[in-house]
Design a protein around this motif. Structure first.
Motif, PDB file in Angstrom:
ATOM      1  N   GLN A  41       0.831  -1.207   0.000  1.00  0.00           N
ATOM      2  CA  GLN A  41       0.000   0.000   0.000  1.00  0.00           C
ATOM      3  C   GLN A  41       0.864   1.256   0.000  1.00  0.00           C
ATOM      4  OE1 GLN A  41      -3.225   0.236  -0.463  1.00  0.00           O
ATOM      5  NE2 GLN A  41      -3.122   2.448  -0.354  1.00  0.00           N
ATOM      6  N   LYS A  42       1.963   1.234   0.769  1.00  0.00           N
ATOM      7  CA  LYS A  42       2.876   2.381   0.785  1.00  0.00           C
ATOM      8  C   LYS A  42       3.480   2.602  -0.598  1.00  0.00           C
ATOM      9  CE  LYS A  42       4.203   2.184   5.635  1.00  0.00           C
ATOM     10  NZ  LYS A  42       5.297   1.893   6.586  1.00  0.00           N
ATOM     11  N   GLU A  45       0.982   4.208  -2.885  1.00  0.00           N
ATOM     12  CA  GLU A  45       0.852   5.640  -2.581  1.00  0.00           C
ATOM     13  C   GLU A  45       2.020   6.426  -3.172  1.00  0.00           C
ATOM     14  OE1 GLU A  45       0.507   5.805   1.647  1.00  0.00           O
ATOM     15  OE2 GLU A  45      -1.526   4.983   1.647  1.00  0.00           O
TER      16      GLU A  45
END
Length: 64
Positions: A41-42, A45
């Motif tokens: 997820q990081k 982003e």
């Protein structure tokens, strides 16, 4: 015929090594999966933030 004990000792040593490697990360399967999902997820982003920024700043190539 005396190699039987040597083989058994080598097998025990190998099993010990594999057990130590398996415990190296110290997380259970679900914890490891959760950590991987957080890392993914990081990265998503970061990639999204990179896509929003222009490649060239407007002042850099417009004003020689």
């Amino acid at each position: 015929m005396s190699r039987g004990n040597q083989r058994e000792k080598a097998r025990e040593a190998t099993q010990k090594k594999l057990a130590a490697q398996k415990k190296a990360h110290g997380m259970s399967g679900s914890e490891l999966a959760k950590a991987k999902e957080i890392a993914a997820q990081k990265m998503r982003e970061k990639q999204a933030a990179g896509m929003r920024q222009p490649v060239f700043p407007t002042d850099a190539h417009c004003n020689p």
